[in-house]
Design an enzyme around this catalytic site. Structure first.
Site, PDB file in Angstrom:
ATOM      1  N   CYS A   7     -27.853 -66.838  34.114  1.00  0.00           N
ATOM      2  CA  CYS A   7     -28.373 -67.944  33.315  1.00  0.00           C
ATOM      3  C   CYS A   7     -29.885 -68.112  33.436  1.00  0.00           C
ATOM      4  CB  CYS A   7     -27.640 -69.232  33.703  1.00  0.00           C
ATOM      5  SG  CYS A   7     -27.826 -70.577  32.497  1.00  0.00           S
ATOM      6  N   GLU A  36     -20.836 -68.008  33.358  1.00  0.00           N
ATOM      7  CA  GLU A  36     -21.242 -68.515  34.674  1.00  0.00           C
ATOM      8  C   GLU A  36     -20.147 -69.422  35.236  1.00  0.00           C
ATOM      9  OE1 GLU A  36     -25.080 -70.965  36.583  1.00  0.00           O
ATOM     10  OE2 GLU A  36     -24.943 -70.608  34.416  1.00  0.00           O
ATOM     11  N   LYS A  96     -27.366 -66.257  42.364  1.00  0.00           N
ATOM     12  CA  LYS A  96     -28.407 -66.804  41.487  1.00  0.00           C
ATOM     13  C   LYS A  96     -29.627 -67.220  42.293  1.00  0.00           C
ATOM     14  CE  LYS A  96     -28.788 -70.106  37.640  1.00  0.00           C
ATOM     15  NZ  LYS A  96     -28.022 -71.125  36.874  1.00  0.00           N
TER      16      LYS A  96
END
Length: 267
Positions: free
Chosen positions: A149, A44, A115
């Protein structure tokens, strides 16, 4: 259909120094391609670093910016697909997203995912959440999905990918202490319960107020981890086998036995 050897590049690079991190990516792509890998996945926010505060906005680029063009050159030079994490500046407006971009082995941009589930005050203070839950691309006959994540810790996200036909889910991550159980236990379970492969690629070591735990892994649809990194910078590889995936899906009834008419209250 042949297997896709997938390389996981576990590294925090040098936070705040995209040029250095692009050089690391070039070296990792060369090594991965030499090992026969057709896909390289980074952590990330690999290009800039994670815990760099307002420098995330200063270093953010659009999906077609100079850093993305350099990644395209690296992919094309080594004939390997690359998924890299970076802060993405909106083409118009002040928004910055925590994003991952998938680039094909010919250098073409295949997909960009923003995200959707931001973790903690740090991310909420620096990023705008994405709004598209399932982003996919085709690579070597496989349907590739993208999350980042914290996204993968919501079973709904992974199940949405499974229902959309994702075969291999790429998850660049910044998994920190004391949550290493996600890398160790949650990821193999997610792969099993949704019948897909998951490539989970972490940062490593101290960075600002965080300590990243490494433990990057590629888990299969049987819940077994095919490769696992340690705690330091490391490049590991494993096979994503379409034939094994088909057989596993044929033998596992989870998706077929779902009863969506009972799940309305979960919304």
């Amino acid at each position: 259909m042949s297997s896709l050897r997938t390389a996981l590049f576990q590294s925090s690079g040098r936070p705040g120094d995209p040029a250095h991190n692009l050089a690391l990516l070039d070296a990792a792509a060369r090594e991965a391609a030499a090992s026969g890998a057709g896909l390289l996945v980074t952590s990330e926010l690999f290009l800039t670093g994670y815990a760099i505060g307002d420098d995330l906005h200063r270093l953010a680029e659009t999906a077609h910016g100079p850093a993305a063009r350099r990644v395209s050159e690296i992919a094309a030079e080594h004939r390997i697909a690359i998924a890299h994490g970076y802060p993405e500046r909106a083409p118009e407006g002040p928004e910055v997203y925590n994003s991952v971009q998938l680039t094909g082995p010919d250098g073409a941009r295949l997909a960009t995912y923003r995200k959707t589930h931001l973790f903690g005050d740090f991310e909420h203070g620096h990023f705008t959440p994405g709004a598209e839950p399932v982003v996919q691309a085709e690579l070597d006959g496989l349907r590739i999905g993208l999350l980042i994540c914290y996204d993968v810790e919501f079973p709904e996200n992974v199940r949405a990918h499974a229902l959309a036909g994702t075969d291999l889910l790429l998850v660049p991550t910044a998994q920190m202490h004391p949550f290493q159980f996600v890398a160790e236990s949650v990821i193999p379970v997610r792969a099993f319960e949704s019948q897909l492969y998951i490539a989970y690629v972490n940062r490593t070591g101290p960075e600002g107020a965080f300590e990243f735990v490494g433990l990057s892994a590629l888990a299969g649809p049987d819940g077994i981890v095919r490769t696992r990194a340690g705690r330091g910078q490391q490049l590991v590889t494993a096979e994503v086998d379409p034939a094994f995936l088909r057989a596993s899906r044929d033998g596992n009834p989870y998706l077929a036995d779902r009863r969506p008419e009972l799940y309305g209250s979960l919304g």
